[in-house]
Scaffold this motif. Sequence first.
Motif, PDB file in Angstrom:
ATOM      1  N   GLN A 123       1.004  -1.106   0.040  1.00  0.00           N
ATOM      2  CA  GLN A 123       0.165  -0.083   0.061  1.00  0.00           C
ATOM      3  C   GLN A 123       0.938   1.282  -0.024  1.00  0.00           C
ATOM      4  O   GLN A 123       0.422   2.134  -0.380  1.00  0.00           O
ATOM      5  N   ARG A 124       1.854   1.438   0.798  1.00  0.00           N
ATOM      6  CA  ARG A 124       2.528   2.451   0.778  1.00  0.00           C
ATOM      7  C   ARG A 124       3.397   2.615  -0.430  1.00  0.00           C
ATOM      8  O   ARG A 124       3.433   3.720  -1.140  1.00  0.00           O
ATOM      9  N   GLU A 125       4.161   1.497  -0.943  1.00  0.00           N
ATOM     10  CA  GLU A 125       4.883   1.782  -2.251  1.00  0.00           C
ATOM     11  C   GLU A 125       4.039   1.798  -3.373  1.00  0.00           C
ATOM     12  O   GLU A 125       4.376   2.172  -4.496  1.00  0.00           O
ATOM     13  N   GLU A 126       2.731   1.296  -3.197  1.00  0.00           N
ATOM     14  CA  GLU A 126       1.851   1.370  -4.553  1.00  0.00           C
ATOM     15  C   GLU A 126       2.457   0.116  -5.744  1.00  0.00           C
ATOM     16  O   GLU A 126       2.497   0.648  -6.883  1.00  0.00           O
ATOM     17  N   ARG A 127       3.003  -0.937  -5.055  1.00  0.00           N
ATOM     18  CA  ARG A 127       3.626  -1.763  -6.325  1.00  0.00           C
ATOM     19  C   ARG A 127       3.106  -3.189  -5.827  1.00  0.00           C
ATOM     20  O   ARG A 127       3.032  -3.649  -4.504  1.00  0.00           O
ATOM     21  N   PHE A 128       2.857  -3.788  -7.021  1.00  0.00           N
ATOM     22  CA  PHE A 128       2.251  -5.288  -6.978  1.00  0.00           C
ATOM     23  C   PHE A 128       3.700  -6.189  -6.892  1.00  0.00           C
ATOM     24  O   PHE A 128       4.958  -5.842  -7.092  1.00  0.00           O
ATOM     25  N   TYR A 129       3.495  -7.622  -7.327  1.00  0.00           N
ATOM     26  CA  TYR A 129       4.659  -8.446  -7.425  1.00  0.00           C
ATOM     27  C   TYR A 129       5.598  -8.267  -8.648  1.00  0.00           C
ATOM     28  O   TYR A 129       4.946  -7.706  -9.483  1.00  0.00           O
ATOM     29  N   ASN A 130       6.677  -8.089  -8.240  1.00  0.00           N
ATOM     30  CA  ASN A 130       7.824  -7.907  -9.110  1.00  0.00           C
ATOM     31  C   ASN A 130       7.755  -6.201  -9.598  1.00  0.00           C
ATOM     32  O   ASN A 130       8.300  -5.938 -10.514  1.00  0.00           O
ATOM     33  N   GLY A 131       7.149  -5.366  -8.589  1.00  0.00           N
ATOM     34  CA  GLY A 131       7.299  -3.984  -9.065  1.00  0.00           C
ATOM     35  C   GLY A 131       6.276  -3.460  -9.844  1.00  0.00           C
ATOM     36  O   GLY A 131       6.393  -2.341 -10.317  1.00  0.00           O
ATOM     37  N   VAL A 132       5.197  -4.443 -10.215  1.00  0.00           N
ATOM     38  CA  VAL A 132       4.336  -3.878 -11.267  1.00  0.00           C
ATOM     39  C   VAL A 132       3.359  -2.806 -10.629  1.00  0.00           C
ATOM     40  O   VAL A 132       2.991  -2.825  -9.460  1.00  0.00           O
ATOM     41  N   THR A 133       2.972  -1.853 -11.410  1.00  0.00           N
ATOM     42  CA  THR A 133       2.105  -0.663 -10.837  1.00  0.00           C
ATOM     43  C   THR A 133       0.877  -0.830 -11.259  1.00  0.00           C
ATOM     44  O   THR A 133       0.163  -1.713 -12.217  1.00  0.00           O
ATOM     45  N   MET A 134      -0.154   0.130 -10.814  1.00  0.00           N
ATOM     46  CA  MET A 134      -1.597  -0.057 -11.051  1.00  0.00           C
ATOM     47  C   MET A 134      -1.722   0.626 -12.649  1.00  0.00           C
ATOM     48  O   MET A 134      -2.538  -0.161 -13.392  1.00  0.00           O
ATOM     49  N   GLU A 135      -0.864   1.200 -13.022  1.00  0.00           N
ATOM     50  CA  GLU A 135      -0.851   1.759 -14.377  1.00  0.00           C
ATOM     51  C   GLU A 135      -0.297   0.412 -15.341  1.00  0.00           C
ATOM     52  O   GLU A 135      -0.916   0.570 -16.550  1.00  0.00           O
ATOM     53  N   ASP A 136       0.400  -0.285 -14.955  1.00  0.00           N
ATOM     54  CA  ASP A 136       0.902  -1.519 -15.745  1.00  0.00           C
ATOM     55  C   ASP A 136      -0.402  -2.371 -15.819  1.00  0.00           C
ATOM     56  O   ASP A 136      -0.790  -2.879 -16.909  1.00  0.00           O
TER      57      ASP A 136
END
Length: 341
Positions: A123-136
């Motif tokens: 939640q703080r970094e806003e990153r999914f597995y392996n650094g994927v973003t919401m925009e990705d």
Amino acid sequence: MAPPVSGYKLNNNGIPNFEDLPLRPTDPHYSAWGLYGEKDELGTLNRLTDERVAAAAKDEIKTGRRISLNWPLDAQPQQSFFSRHVFTQSLIRKSPRVVNDDVWTFNSQVSTQWDGLRHYAYQREERFYNGVTMEDIHGVNDEDGGKKTTVNGIHAWAEQGIVGRGVLVDYHSWRLAQPAADLKPYDPFKSDAIPLEHLQACLAAQKTEVKFGDILFIRSGFTATYPQKTDAELSAYRAVVPHHFGGVERSEAMLRWIWEHFSAVAGDQPSFESWPAPPDSPHILHEVLLSGWGCPIGELFDLEKLAAYCEAQKRWSFFVVSEPCNVPGGVASPPNILAIF
């Protein structure tokens, strides 16, 4: 995507030691980004090697008895927790032929589910597995004609399924057998935590050995208790936001135990860990398991028939076959799961 990572050592199980997480100091806490490559979408399912699956099938399948762990898709028929779209079915007559079709509509997490890697980010970094973003996740792939991206989608798990040795920790039965004075109260509909030491004591009482790469199932008592609740009681629980559910404790010790043993984890409760989490908690398991390690989290699994059979056989390990739905870019999926003895 997370860039390649190097410089860490692998232990006898082929993974870094828990103390070495995160693998890069700039990555989120406890993360293992890059361990299986910058484009990996399997996470801890990489532990389910062909050799490990074959050994589990040989050791665990003895009688051919099969038990479903799927709660009915319409188990929450009117309203659901977390305001998810309930299951609906349209039954269609194909007149004048004597033929029927039907159409199903439902949220992929309204009943038994695997949470996929698009579900819950750091939640703080806003990153999914392996650094994927919401925009990705919500973007398009220009290299594929502008189609929606499928990165970290549930379809990646459908190719080989979630298949291997399963172990049941029947915490609900173990707890009922303990002197009440020896345990703190536990209510599946309150934010009560299951201590790791209790899970380990239950395994010891069952004489169940945990092996590296196992798929963990915890019977907390939620699906055993749910049918006893009235509609009014269930509505009252849903009205409390955030919802309150029991589950495993949020602790570094719990994270270490999961990292050192399991390829996937599941339980019968709506949230694998006790919920809600305290603000700014560093031990939100959904963050670390899904986004840090790519570890599937199963929720609302129906473990009642499984627990009864395990008790009758005095055996709490079995072979697991789960085939998530092949939905490119899916967030979650019914598990379509069987335990085979």
